[in-house]
Design a protein around this motif. Structure first.
Motif, PDB file in Angstrom:
ATOM      1  N   ARG A   1       0.830  -1.215   0.000  1.00  0.00           N
ATOM      2  CA  ARG A   1       0.000   0.000   0.000  1.00  0.00           C
ATOM      3  C   ARG A   1       0.860   1.258   0.000  1.00  0.00           C
ATOM      4  O   ARG A   1       0.551   2.240  -0.663  1.00  0.00           O
ATOM      5  CB  ARG A   1      -0.910   0.021   1.227  1.00  0.00           C
TER       6      ARG A   1
ATOM      7  N   THR B   1      -0.923   5.642  -6.711  1.00  0.00           N
ATOM      8  CA  THR B   1      -2.300   5.734  -7.189  1.00  0.00           C
ATOM      9  C   THR B   1      -2.572   7.159  -7.640  1.00  0.00           C
ATOM     10  O   THR B   1      -1.989   8.110  -7.141  1.00  0.00           O
ATOM     11  CB  THR B   1      -3.304   5.359  -6.090  1.00  0.00           C
ATOM     12  N   THR B   2      -3.446   7.281  -8.610  1.00  0.00           N
ATOM     13  CA  THR B   2      -3.847   8.605  -9.079  1.00  0.00           C
ATOM     14  C   THR B   2      -5.346   8.745  -8.913  1.00  0.00           C
ATOM     15  O   THR B   2      -6.091   7.766  -8.974  1.00  0.00           O
ATOM     16  CB  THR B   2      -3.485   8.814 -10.566  1.00  0.00           C
ATOM     17  N   VAL B   3      -5.756   9.960  -8.723  1.00  0.00           N
ATOM     18  CA  VAL B   3      -7.180  10.255  -8.629  1.00  0.00           C
ATOM     19  C   VAL B   3      -7.522  11.134  -9.820  1.00  0.00           C
ATOM     20  O   VAL B   3      -7.047  12.257  -9.939  1.00  0.00           O
ATOM     21  CB  VAL B   3      -7.514  10.987  -7.307  1.00  0.00           C
ATOM     22  N   ASP B   4      -8.291  10.581 -10.714  1.00  0.00           N
ATOM     23  CA  ASP B   4      -8.704  11.325 -11.903  1.00  0.00           C
ATOM     24  C   ASP B   4     -10.072  11.926 -11.642  1.00  0.00           C
ATOM     25  O   ASP B   4     -11.069  11.217 -11.588  1.00  0.00           O
ATOM     26  CB  ASP B   4      -8.748  10.419 -13.124  1.00  0.00           C
ATOM     27  N   THR B   5     -10.084  13.229 -11.457  1.00  0.00           N
ATOM     28  CA  THR B   5     -11.356  13.912 -11.221  1.00  0.00           C
ATOM     29  C   THR B   5     -11.705  14.730 -12.449  1.00  0.00           C
ATOM     30  O   THR B   5     -10.833  15.340 -13.074  1.00  0.00           O
ATOM     31  CB  THR B   5     -11.259  14.833 -10.000  1.00  0.00           C
TER      32      THR B   5
END
Length: 110
Positions: A93, A98-102
């Motif tokens: 972890r 990780t990516t956050v696509d908003t």
């Protein structure tokens, strides 16, 4: 008795008042930053202590199971495998990107 001020005195008074407010706000910000730094340092020390305690507990239990001459191999596997499972999960972890696509707020492209 009349209290009269020239425009220069009024502007000088406002300048002094503005300077005092700015100095006060800067000191409040410095105090908040110092408090946050002290709090995060205490949190880090507390976390370090908990990690050391848990490590000692796990190593102690593992030591007891490994040194018993009539130990069950399944218990040995559980005692060694379970902490390894938690450690691998935590490391995976922590090292996974990780990516956050908003979507854009107004839906436009740039």
């Amino acid at each position: 008795m009349a209290f009269e001020l020239t425009p220069t005195q009024v502007f000088a008074s406002l300048g002094v008042l503005l300077t005092l407010v700015m100095v006060w706000r800067a000191s409040v910000r410095r105090a908040r930053a110092a408090t946050a730094a002290a709090r995060s340092g205490a949190r880090l020390l507390s976390l370090f202590g908990r990690v050391l305690f848990t490590t000692g507990l796990i190593v102690g239990v593992q030591w007891l199971v490994i040194t018993r001459p009539d130990g069950n191999p399944w218990v040995l596997l559980a005692v060694l495998g379970l902490p390894a499972l938690f450690a691998s999960y935590t490391l995976t972890r922590a090292l996974t990107v990780t990516t956050v696509d908003t979507p854009r707020k107004w839906g436009g492209r740039r």
